[in-house]
Structures are given as C-alpha cells and as structure tokens.
Design a protein around this motif. Sequence first.
Motif, PDB file in Angstrom:
ATOM      1  N   PRO A   1       0.828  -1.206   0.000  1.00 56.59           N
ATOM      2  CA  PRO A   1       0.000   0.000   0.000  1.00 56.59           C
ATOM      3  C   PRO A   1       0.864   1.259   0.000  1.00 56.59           C
ATOM      4  O   PRO A   1       1.915   1.303   0.645  1.00 56.59           O
ATOM      5  CB  PRO A   1      -0.801  -0.126   1.303  1.00 56.59           C
ATOM      6  CG  PRO A   1      -0.823  -1.594   1.593  1.00 56.59           C
ATOM      7  CD  PRO A   1       0.504  -2.106   1.122  1.00 56.59           C
TER       8      PRO A   1
ATOM      9  N   GLU B   1       0.502   4.022   1.465  1.00 59.05           N
ATOM     10  CA  GLU B   1       0.701   4.629   2.780  1.00 59.05           C
ATOM     11  C   GLU B   1       1.782   3.897   3.581  1.00 59.05           C
ATOM     12  O   GLU B   1       2.495   4.507   4.379  1.00 59.05           O
ATOM     13  CB  GLU B   1      -0.611   4.665   3.576  1.00 59.05           C
ATOM     14  CG  GLU B   1      -1.239   3.316   3.870  1.00 59.05           C
ATOM     15  CD  GLU B   1      -2.193   2.850   2.783  1.00 59.05           C
ATOM     16  OE1 GLU B   1      -3.020   1.968   3.075  1.00 59.05           O
ATOM     17  OE2 GLU B   1      -2.109   3.378   1.648  1.00 59.05           O
ATOM     18  N   VAL B   2       1.922   2.594   3.344  1.00 64.33           N
ATOM     19  CA  VAL B   2       2.979   1.840   4.023  1.00 64.33           C
ATOM     20  C   VAL B   2       4.347   2.266   3.497  1.00 64.33           C
ATOM     21  O   VAL B   2       5.291   2.463   4.263  1.00 64.33           O
ATOM     22  CB  VAL B   2       2.776   0.318   3.844  1.00 64.33           C
ATOM     23  CG1 VAL B   2       4.003  -0.455   4.335  1.00 64.33           C
ATOM     24  CG2 VAL B   2       1.539  -0.135   4.603  1.00 64.33           C
TER      25      VAL B   2
ATOM     26  N   SER C   1       4.043 -10.939   7.554  1.00 57.83           N
ATOM     27  CA  SER C   1       2.674 -10.877   7.055  1.00 57.83           C
ATOM     28  C   SER C   1       2.171 -12.254   6.646  1.00 57.83           C
ATOM     29  O   SER C   1       1.032 -12.637   6.946  1.00 57.83           O
ATOM     30  CB  SER C   1       2.610  -9.907   5.865  1.00 57.83           C
ATOM     31  OG  SER C   1       1.325  -9.889   5.288  1.00 57.83           O
TER      32      SER C   1
ATOM     33  N   ARG D   1      -1.736 -11.725   7.882  1.00 57.88           N
ATOM     34  CA  ARG D   1      -2.268 -10.381   8.073  1.00 57.88           C
ATOM     35  C   ARG D   1      -1.939  -9.520   6.862  1.00 57.88           C
ATOM     36  O   ARG D   1      -0.901  -9.690   6.220  1.00 57.88           O
ATOM     37  CB  ARG D   1      -1.641  -9.736   9.319  1.00 57.88           C
ATOM     38  CG  ARG D   1      -2.011 -10.396  10.643  1.00 57.88           C
ATOM     39  CD  ARG D   1      -3.282  -9.803  11.204  1.00 57.88           C
ATOM     40  NE  ARG D   1      -3.165  -8.359  11.391  1.00 57.88           N
ATOM     41  CZ  ARG D   1      -2.672  -7.788  12.503  1.00 57.88           C
ATOM     42  NH1 ARG D   1      -2.219  -8.549  13.500  1.00 57.88           N
ATOM     43  NH2 ARG D   1      -2.629  -6.469  12.615  1.00 57.88           N
ATOM     44  N   ARG D   2      -2.834  -8.599   6.549  1.00 63.98           N
ATOM     45  CA  ARG D   2      -2.556  -7.618   5.508  1.00 63.98           C
ATOM     46  C   ARG D   2      -1.481  -6.660   6.002  1.00 63.98           C
ATOM     47  O   ARG D   2      -1.341  -6.422   7.206  1.00 63.98           O
ATOM     48  CB  ARG D   2      -3.828  -6.843   5.153  1.00 63.98           C
ATOM     49  CG  ARG D   2      -4.873  -7.670   4.443  1.00 63.98           C
ATOM     50  CD  ARG D   2      -6.152  -6.872   4.211  1.00 63.98           C
ATOM     51  NE  ARG D   2      -5.898  -5.626   3.490  1.00 63.98           N
ATOM     52  CZ  ARG D   2      -6.038  -4.415   4.035  1.00 63.98           C
ATOM     53  NH1 ARG D   2      -6.399  -4.288   5.305  1.00 63.98           N
ATOM     54  NH2 ARG D   2      -5.815  -3.335   3.318  1.00 63.98           N
ATOM     55  N   MET D   3      -0.731  -6.099   5.058  1.00 57.80           N
ATOM     56  CA  MET D   3       0.328  -5.175   5.434  1.00 57.80           C
ATOM     57  C   MET D   3      -0.258  -3.775   5.576  1.00 57.80           C
ATOM     58  O   MET D   3      -0.452  -3.057   4.595  1.00 57.80           O
ATOM     59  CB  MET D   3       1.470  -5.189   4.414  1.00 57.80           C
ATOM     60  CG  MET D   3       2.748  -4.557   4.962  1.00 57.80           C
ATOM     61  SD  MET D   3       4.170  -4.719   3.863  1.00 57.80           S
ATOM     62  CE  MET D   3       4.420  -6.487   3.854  1.00 57.80           C
ATOM     63  N   THR D   4      -0.545  -3.417   6.799  1.00 60.86           N
ATOM     64  CA  THR D   4      -1.080  -2.101   7.116  1.00 60.86           C
ATOM     65  C   THR D   4      -0.082  -1.377   8.014  1.00 60.86           C
ATOM     66  O   THR D   4       0.845  -1.989   8.563  1.00 60.86           O
ATOM     67  CB  THR D   4      -2.416  -2.221   7.858  1.00 60.86           C
ATOM     68  OG1 THR D   4      -2.181  -2.925   9.093  1.00 60.86           O
ATOM     69  CG2 THR D   4      -3.440  -2.992   7.025  1.00 60.86           C
ATOM     70  N   ILE D   5      -0.276  -0.083   8.204  1.00 57.99           N
ATOM     71  CA  ILE D   5       0.635   0.669   9.070  1.00 57.99           C
ATOM     72  C   ILE D   5       0.613   0.130  10.504  1.00 57.99           C
ATOM     73  O   ILE D   5       1.683  -0.060  11.106  1.00 57.99           O
ATOM     74  CB  ILE D   5       0.314   2.177   9.022  1.00 57.99           C
ATOM     75  CG1 ILE D   5       0.709   2.738   7.647  1.00 57.99           C
ATOM     76  CG2 ILE D   5       1.067   2.923  10.130  1.00 57.99           C
ATOM     77  CD1 ILE D   5       0.400   4.211   7.461  1.00 57.99           C
TER      78      ILE D   5
ATOM     79  N   PHE E   1       0.074  -2.908  11.491  1.00 58.03           N
ATOM     80  CA  PHE E   1       0.802  -4.184  11.481  1.00 58.03           C
ATOM     81  C   PHE E   1       2.302  -3.938  11.361  1.00 58.03           C
ATOM     82  O   PHE E   1       3.107  -4.579  12.049  1.00 58.03           O
ATOM     83  CB  PHE E   1       0.313  -5.054  10.324  1.00 58.03           C
ATOM     84  CG  PHE E   1       1.032  -6.372  10.218  1.00 58.03           C
ATOM     85  CD1 PHE E   1       0.780  -7.387  11.118  1.00 58.03           C
ATOM     86  CD2 PHE E   1       1.980  -6.582   9.220  1.00 58.03           C
ATOM     87  CE1 PHE E   1       1.454  -8.602  11.034  1.00 58.03           C
ATOM     88  CE2 PHE E   1       2.657  -7.785   9.126  1.00 58.03           C
ATOM     89  CZ  PHE E   1       2.395  -8.803  10.036  1.00 58.03           C
TER      90      PHE E   1
END
Length: 236
Positions: A184, A186-187, A213, A218-222, A224
């Motif tokens: 993403p 933002e990441v 991940s 898990r999805r790679m989000t901020i 996480f």
Amino acid sequence: MSLPQLPLAITLQDGVSFENYFSGLNLEAAQAVESCLQIKSERFIYLWGGSSVGKTHLLQSACRVVSEQDNPCAYLTLKQANELSPEIFDGLEALSLVCIDDVHAIAGQKQWEIALFHLYNRARANNTLLIVSGDESPGHLLLALPDLSSRLAWGLIFQLHPLSDTDKFSALQLRARRRGFNMPDEVGRFLLSRYPRDTAGLFSILDRLDHASLAAKRRMTIPFVKMVLDQEKKEI
C-alpha cells in the motif's frame, strides 16, 4: 586448467537480479553491464559510489545471469579480505565472469594489490569479463600500487548515484511486486518517513515484513508494520 574452488560462504543474495534493480540515474551503468554479458566487447567495468547505490546488486545480478547459463563465474567481496588470502585470485581468469566487490577494502595492502593487478592482466589476456566495484573512482582509492590504479582506470567506468526518495518509493513497490504482493502507498510513505532511507536497509525491512505478514496471515497495514518493527526492537 582446473577451476578454482571458492569458499562456500561466498554466495549470491536471494532474489537479486537485473529485473528487480531499480536503476534511477544508474540506467546507463546497468545497461552496460548487461550488454557486456551478451556481447564480448569491453572486458572490464569499474563501478564506484557510496554505500547502498547498487554496486553489489549489479555485480551479483551479472553472476546470476552467467551461472544460469551454466557458465563458471565468481563473486568475491573484499570486505572479507582479512579472512582470505590473495591466492584466492589464482586461476579466476579461467572463469567466464569475475566480480570483485569493495576493492577499497584492500587499498594499501601491497600483496592484495599485486595479486589483483596480476589477475587483471591474466583476465584481459584470457578475454574474461572482470567487473570491480569500489567506493571511490580509481584515482582516489589510495592504492599503494600505481600500476593497479592505472589498470582500474581502463575500460568502462561508471559512478553510481543514490536513489531519490521518489525512486526509493518506486523501488520498494517493485520489490514488493517481485515478492508477490502489493505494498500500500501509505505503508511505503510510512517506511520512508520513519526508518533509515538507505536502499539496502529499506529492502531488508520490506522482506522481513513480508515474512511476518505471511506467517501471521495479516494484511500489510501501518498498524501491522508498527507492531512487527516495534517487536523487533524489543528483541534486540
């Protein structure tokens, strides 16, 4: 002539290739290395620049191409020179490609410089492609052997430049796609704003996040990313 036996510790990094090299301002250098692998024209290339500009990536990518063609090649980093002997250069001219990284590490060490000087001459006589990298141009390496300085100044010489932040962002996205996931935006921006911006360090972080991940599903989000990297700090 039998081929030299190289230390088992000298291996190529996983996944390093021309396909995942983000060139930025270094496109001409990358194209020259690839071209010399295909067309036996110039047989010596010298790449120079600071840390994390892609010298090792290009050298190891060249070795990967040659090894995948079942041709003999060698990659050596002279950062390990204190664990090796100059005799490791003996016979390397019999290979199709020899890549020597971090030549600045032996500057001032006369026996190493003499051994590299003779390897250069043997490789040239044998039409072996020799690619050398250093942190300075040949004339600024502070070598003790003037003849070696002059040899390193022959052939093709390219200075490699650091990636801009925009290019680093694009390079992270490219590496993520090559690993099979989309990072993403933002990441990517978060990593560039919060962590060391040298390319090698960013790639290492991205690789660790990918493993985490997958393991956690898990999805790679901020959130996480923060959790994984904060946990790493606690374990240090």
